[in-house]
Design an enzyme around this catalytic site. Structure first.
Site, PDB file in Angstrom:
ATOM      1  CB  ALA A  70      89.068 -14.029 -40.920  1.00 28.09           C
ATOM      2  N   GLY A 130      88.432 -19.017 -42.151  1.00 30.26           N
ATOM      3  CA  GLY A 130      89.209 -18.604 -43.326  1.00 30.26           C
ATOM      4  C   GLY A 130      90.391 -19.524 -43.607  1.00 30.26           C
ATOM      5  CD  GLU A 134      85.791 -19.438 -45.384  1.00 31.27           C
ATOM      6  OE1 GLU A 134      86.382 -18.774 -44.501  1.00 31.27           O
ATOM      7  OE2 GLU A 134      84.709 -19.100 -45.854  1.00 31.27           O
ATOM      8  CD  GLU A 160      83.611 -19.301 -40.664  1.00 34.45           C
ATOM      9  OE1 GLU A 160      83.070 -20.400 -40.384  1.00 34.45           O
ATOM     10  OE2 GLU A 160      84.495 -19.183 -41.514  1.00 34.45           O
TER      11      GLU A 160
HETATM   12  N1  CAA Z   1      91.997 -14.429 -34.963  1.00 29.62           N
HETATM   13  C1  CAA Z   1      92.804 -13.760 -34.146  1.00 29.62           C
HETATM   14  N2  CAA Z   1      93.553 -14.349 -33.195  1.00 29.62           N
HETATM   15  C2  CAA Z   1      93.451 -15.673 -33.069  1.00 29.62           C
HETATM   16  C3  CAA Z   1      92.605 -16.443 -33.871  1.00 29.62           C
HETATM   17  C4  CAA Z   1      91.858 -15.761 -34.871  1.00 29.62           C
HETATM   18  N3  CAA Z   1      91.056 -16.410 -35.742  1.00 29.62           N
HETATM   19  N4  CAA Z   1      92.704 -17.739 -33.512  1.00 29.62           N
HETATM   20  C5  CAA Z   1      93.576 -17.772 -32.496  1.00 29.62           C
HETATM   21  N5  CAA Z   1      94.041 -16.543 -32.226  1.00 29.62           N
HETATM   22  C6  CAA Z   1      94.991 -16.127 -31.198  1.00 29.62           C
HETATM   23  C7  CAA Z   1      94.348 -16.160 -29.833  1.00 29.62           C
HETATM   24  O1  CAA Z   1      93.614 -14.985 -29.589  1.00 29.62           O
HETATM   25  C8  CAA Z   1      95.566 -16.285 -28.961  1.00 29.62           C
HETATM   26  O2  CAA Z   1      96.172 -15.008 -28.869  1.00 29.62           O
HETATM   27  P1  CAA Z   1      96.615 -14.433 -27.410  1.00 29.62           P
HETATM   28  O3  CAA Z   1      97.679 -15.402 -26.965  1.00 29.62           O
HETATM   29  O4  CAA Z   1      97.130 -13.079 -27.746  1.00 29.62           O
HETATM   30  O5  CAA Z   1      95.401 -14.480 -26.560  1.00 29.62           O
HETATM   31  C9  CAA Z   1      96.499 -17.171 -29.794  1.00 29.62           C
HETATM   32  O6  CAA Z   1      96.047 -17.075 -31.141  1.00 29.62           O
HETATM   33  C10 CAA Z   1      96.457 -18.614 -29.386  1.00 29.62           C
HETATM   34  O7  CAA Z   1      95.110 -19.029 -29.421  1.00 29.62           O
HETATM   35  P2  CAA Z   1      94.420 -19.797 -28.183  1.00 29.62           P
HETATM   36  O8  CAA Z   1      95.015 -19.368 -26.890  1.00 29.62           O
HETATM   37  O9  CAA Z   1      92.934 -19.649 -28.348  1.00 29.62           O
HETATM   38  O10 CAA Z   1      94.883 -21.303 -28.507  1.00 29.62           O
HETATM   39  P3  CAA Z   1      94.140 -22.643 -28.103  1.00 29.62           P
HETATM   40  O11 CAA Z   1      95.097 -23.730 -28.436  1.00 29.62           O
HETATM   41  O12 CAA Z   1      93.565 -22.572 -26.749  1.00 29.62           O
HETATM   42  O13 CAA Z   1      92.873 -22.731 -29.122  1.00 29.62           O
HETATM   43  C11 CAA Z   1      91.782 -22.564 -31.278  1.00 29.62           C
HETATM   44  C12 CAA Z   1      93.090 -22.866 -30.494  1.00 29.62           C
HETATM   45  C13 CAA Z   1      90.744 -23.664 -31.000  1.00 29.62           C
HETATM   46  C14 CAA Z   1      92.139 -22.568 -32.760  1.00 29.62           C
HETATM   47  C15 CAA Z   1      91.220 -21.183 -30.846  1.00 29.62           C
HETATM   48  O14 CAA Z   1      92.268 -20.233 -30.915  1.00 29.62           O
HETATM   49  C16 CAA Z   1      90.085 -20.691 -31.689  1.00 29.62           C
HETATM   50  O15 CAA Z   1      88.956 -21.142 -31.521  1.00 29.62           O
HETATM   51  N6  CAA Z   1      90.369 -19.727 -32.599  1.00 29.62           N
HETATM   52  C17 CAA Z   1      89.359 -19.093 -33.397  1.00 29.62           C
HETATM   53  C18 CAA Z   1      88.854 -20.001 -34.494  1.00 29.62           C
HETATM   54  C19 CAA Z   1      87.768 -19.298 -35.297  1.00 29.62           C
HETATM   55  O16 CAA Z   1      86.723 -18.947 -34.789  1.00 29.62           O
HETATM   56  N7  CAA Z   1      88.032 -19.125 -36.614  1.00 29.62           N
HETATM   57  C20 CAA Z   1      87.097 -18.469 -37.497  1.00 29.62           C
HETATM   58  C21 CAA Z   1      87.469 -17.002 -37.608  1.00 29.62           C
HETATM   59  S1  CAA Z   1      86.247 -16.066 -38.480  1.00 29.62           S
HETATM   60  C22 CAA Z   1      86.541 -16.378 -40.107  1.00 29.62           C
HETATM   61  O17 CAA Z   1      87.482 -17.057 -40.480  1.00 29.62           O
HETATM   62  C23 CAA Z   1      85.547 -15.733 -41.051  1.00 29.62           C
HETATM   63  C24 CAA Z   1      85.716 -16.109 -42.472  1.00 29.62           C
HETATM   64  O18 CAA Z   1      85.228 -17.125 -42.937  1.00 29.62           O
HETATM   65  C25 CAA Z   1      86.377 -15.183 -43.372  1.00 29.62           C
END
Ligand code: CAA
Length: 258
Positions: free
Chosen positions: A65, A109, A112, A132
């Site tokens: 998400a 998400g 999911e 999460e």
């Molecule tokens: N939401 C918003 N933006 C996201 C994102 C997310 N879930 N995941 C990645 N991005 C964005 C980053 O902020 C970044 O944007 P900027 O360039 O503007 O800073 C861009 O995508 C590239 O990401 P990274 O620079 O972090 O890329 P990376 O290769 O270094 O890492 C990753 C990749 C390991 C996937 C890392 O991006 C990450 O950990 N993302 C979040 C994963 C996460 O926590 N997901 C769960 C979300 S909560 C959820 O989903 C709740 C639910 O169940 C409904």
């Protein structure tokens, strides 16, 4: 129809829906979820579509998400809007088979969403996770429930409590994905699989989807009864007569979805 966050192509009775927010690793924001709901509903209603494939990019199916969009929400916002509730209920209404073709990250998400599809084909680059807990929340689109049913309590707890990622081999081993293919073959394999489904009776495919999904919702005895009644009901269809006659006559069946 043109979308801002998706690319949709229809070919050989398969709708290929590609999540397309490359700058955010296909994070599921409200615009994407709304468009995905529309695209799936449109495919479900389209006679030229018999199977749906949902995919992302080489780097990410979806990284979860959208954290930027969610971060400032209050409990009242989330609860009042039923955050992720309406979108996902709409998605689950689709009666046609949906395959998730996953390369790269399928996190939160994203994992999911893949699990809400009917089955998952993974590239060898796929990484699944429910991280999460690192954000101070639990999964919100069914992860604690669906992942547990896919992989069992122990691995599900491990994934949700540590936030670690599972690679494609572990995902296949533990029953989360139906098969793993080389990354450069992901779309061709998923499309070939979808085309194979389009050759079946769409009516029977719909019945299969309902029956398998029923196993999540009911007791074994009730589920088996539901299946048996569906099996009985399908003897009222032309496709049952055609399928069985074709077998006996040693020819390919010509299903008419009736
Ligand atoms: N939401 C918003 N933006 C996201 C994102 C997310 N879930 N995941 C990645 N991005 C964005 C980053 O902020 C970044 O944007 P900027 O360039 O503007 O800073 C861009 O995508 C590239 O990401 P990274 O620079 O972090 O890329 P990376 O290769 O270094 O890492 C990753 C990749 C390991 C996937 C890392 O991006 C990450 O950990 N993302 C979040 C994963 C996460 O926590 N997901 C769960 C979300 S909560 C959820 O989903 C709740 C639910 O169940 C409904």
């Amino acid at each position: 129809m043109a979308y801002e966050t998706l690319i949709v192509e229809i070919e050989d009775y398969v709708a290929l829906i590609r999540l397309n927010r490359p700058d955010a690793l296909n994070a599921l924001n409200s615009a994407l979820l709304a468009e995905l709901g529309e695209a799936v509903a449109a495919a479900d209603a389209n006679d030229k579509v018999r199977c749906i494939v949902i995919t992302g990019s080489d780097k990410a199916f979806a990284a979860g998400a959208d954290i930027k969009e969610m971060s400032e929400k209050s409990f009242v916002d989330a609860f009042t809007d039923d955050l992720f509730g309406t979108n996902t209920e709409d998605f689950l209404r689709c009666r046609k088979p949906i395959i998730a073709a996953v390369a790269g990250y399928a996190l939160g998400g994203g994992c999911e969403l893949a699990m809400m599809c009917d089955f998952i084909i993974a590239a060898d680059t796929a990484k699944f996770g429910q991280p999460e807990i690192n954000l101070g929340v639990v999964a919100g689109i069914g992860g604690t429930q669906r992942l547990t049913r896919f992989v069992g309590k122990s691995k599900s707890m491990d994934m949700h409590l540590t936030g670690r990622f599972m690679d494609a081999a572990e995902a296949e081993r533990s029953g989360l994905v139906s098969r793993v293919v080389p990354a450069n073959k992901l779309i061709s394999e998923a499309m070939a699989t979808a085309r194979k489904i389009t050759e079946k009776s769409a009516l029977t495919a719909m019945a299969v989807k309902e029956a398998v999904n029923r196993s999540y919702e009911t007791t074994l005895r009730e589920g088996v009864l539901f299946e048996r009644r569906l099996f009985h009901a399908l003897f009222a269809t032309e496709d049952q007569k055609e399928g069985m006659s074709a077998f006996l006559e040693k020819r390919q069946p010509q299903f008419r979805d009736r």
